[in-house]
Structures are given as structure tokens and as C-alpha cells.
Design an enzyme around this catalytic site. Sequence first.
Site, mmCIF file in Angstrom:
data_model
loop_
_atom_site.group_PDB
_atom_site.id
_atom_site.type_symbol
_atom_site.label_atom_id
_atom_site.label_comp_id
_atom_site.label_asym_id
_atom_site.label_seq_id
_atom_site.Cartn_x
_atom_site.Cartn_y
_atom_site.Cartn_z
ATOM 1 N N GLY A 7 42.191 40.919 31.487
ATOM 2 C CA GLY A 7 41.370 40.680 32.692
ATOM 3 C C GLY A 7 42.138 40.965 33.890
ATOM 4 O O GLY A 7 42.640 40.289 34.738
ATOM 5 N N ALA A 8 42.511 42.189 33.981
ATOM 6 C CA ALA A 8 43.593 42.837 35.125
ATOM 7 C C ALA A 8 42.617 43.143 36.413
ATOM 8 O O ALA A 8 42.456 44.253 36.669
ATOM 9 C CB ALA A 8 43.908 44.216 34.550
ATOM 10 N N ILE A 11 44.215 39.304 40.698
ATOM 11 C CA ILE A 11 45.484 38.693 40.303
ATOM 12 C C ILE A 11 46.098 39.259 39.328
ATOM 13 O O ILE A 11 47.360 39.398 39.061
ATOM 14 C CB ILE A 11 45.123 37.100 40.076
ATOM 15 N N GLY A 12 45.454 39.474 38.054
ATOM 16 C CA GLY A 12 45.916 40.109 36.730
ATOM 17 C C GLY A 12 46.630 41.385 37.114
ATOM 18 O O GLY A 12 47.758 41.549 36.619
ATOM 19 N N LYS A 204 46.578 22.372 43.730
ATOM 20 C CA LYS A 204 45.876 23.283 43.851
ATOM 21 C C LYS A 204 44.353 22.949 43.918
ATOM 22 O O LYS A 204 43.631 23.322 44.731
ATOM 23 C CB LYS A 204 45.984 24.311 42.703
#
Length: 323
Positions: A7-8, A11-12, A204
Site C-alpha cells: 500500500g505504497a 505515507i507508504g 493521535k
Amino acid sequence: MKVAILGAGAIGAYVGAALHQAGADVHLVARGPHLAAMRRDGVRVLSPRGDFTAHAHATDDPADIGPVDYVFLGLKANSYAACGPLIEPLLHGSTAVIAAQNGIPWWYFHRHGGPHDGHRVESVDPGGAVSAVLAPERAIGCVVYAATELEGPGVVRHLEGTRFSIGEPDRTLSPRCQAFSEVMQAGGLKCPVEPDLRNDIWLKLLGNISFNPISALARATMRQMCHHGGTRQVIQTMMEETLAVAEALNCRIGISIERRLAGAERVGDHRTSTLQDLERGKPLELDVLLTAVIELADITGVDVPTLRTVHAISDLLALGTAA
């Protein structure tokens, strides 16, 4: 160290680019125009800290990669249960899975201790479907404090923050956490190994549980939500109720609500990930944020009327995006 980024996305790909800069053997798993751009031009990172490009291996088939030491999971939490065919080729006996998710993770009560030890949070692990794919024993928790956006295929805009806090569910300072932390730091990121990551999860979550659904409902940025008096009050009340649930589970957040609001205000006109998903017609990742905390409120006996109200309205919105 061999790392697969499953899952790039924003963020990835950012983490993968940083790890590649540090010399790790990085493999990015993505699809569509984003994958094509990364194959052709690498991951282009645009950042106030300096732009750079990382030419890591990119593919849409994890079988091309084979078993790795770490899987950095950049998928949305609502797709974890279905990711078995993608993650299975990446696993060997000791592969660790680092899930960079917001909200309450599926492993939350794994080796938690106390009266809720081993409890399954139904809203994030329905029927154990996620645990069946991602064994809690493999899990390293990760709380992301970086803000990124995909500016275009293969192009990541880093807005602020470089901290990725990690930790073991059983609160040990394990060698696998230490090793991953060192490589992340070598790539220019902050990656502290926390003795109890659950405190960071709630810290968070204090922002995500309030800002994310409200931003989608109001189509508003962080600055706009903080500057509108009525919305700011609703967010503050949601934070107060969330703190009460955290405290009922013996978690302490070492920050005041006013300080948390001030920090969010400084982010400026950033669109939350939930608002970005809404604008792109993607499913909204609200179960791990709102639904899970309401479930935890039920098992701890904490009253959360504002969370329930916002959940009801945002859940209706989410049903529309999933249709």
C-alpha cells in the site's frame, strides 16, 4: 534489511523512499498510474526538508518480492481483512507487520494484560477476520505523526512531521523494533520505540476521532475547523469523551486538549485523510476511529453522547461513499 511497503500511497511511499535512502532493500507494492510513475521516475518526495527521489523496486505483485523481514502496511484499515493474497507471499516465520493505521488497531488487547486481555474489538476485527490474515504475534504498532499527500502519480508532498512511533503490544523493547527504528532514523525519520505505544495511539486518536469525521461532514481544513467557534466546541467535547475512555483503560495522555487544538491549528489548511478519501470517492475509514471507541466505551461504561451523535451522522455519510 528487506522491507515491503504494502500500500505504497502517500505515507507508504514516503516511508519507502526514506528507507531506500538509508540503504534498505525496499519493495513498493502499488497499482495503476501511481505504480507506473514510480517504476518510470521513482518516488519523488517534495518536502520542506529538501526534495529527493528514490528509485526503489515497485510492483503490483508481491510474489515478485518474496518473503521480507518487515511489511510496512500502508493500506487503509478497512481493507486489512481482504489483504491475505497480497501479504501471504511476503511472509516468513519471523516477518513483522508494521501497520501505519489511525485509530484502534486489531491487536489492541493482544498481550494487553488486565481484565480485557485478549478481547477482540469487533468493529475493527469483525469475526476475527483481520486476525486471521494478520496474526497479532506479527504486529508492531505504529503511530504516524507525519502529514503527506499524493500530489500526483509517483509524487509525494510531505507537509510536516517525520515521527513514526513504534512499539510492541506486550510493551517489550524488542530487537526487531530496535532494528527497524535504526534504519528509519538512518533515512532521516524519527522512529522512537515506545514502552507503551497505546498512550501514543490515544494521543493521535484524540485528533483523528474528532477532526477526521467533522472535516468530512463540513468539507473543512484543520484551520477552518479550529477557527469556527461552534465546531471547535464540538471537537473539544469529543476529545473530552475520548480521554475518559482512554483513562478507563489506564492510558494517560500527557497533553491538554487546548494544546492538542493549538497543534492542529498550526497545521493550517491541511485536509484530513478522511476528507481526502471523501473527495476521491473512496470508503471512509471511520470504524477504527469512531465505532471502535464507542465499542470500548460500552465495555468500560463510559458515557460518550457526542461521539455517538457524530458517529451516527458520519456513518450515514460513509454508507453513501460505499454504495
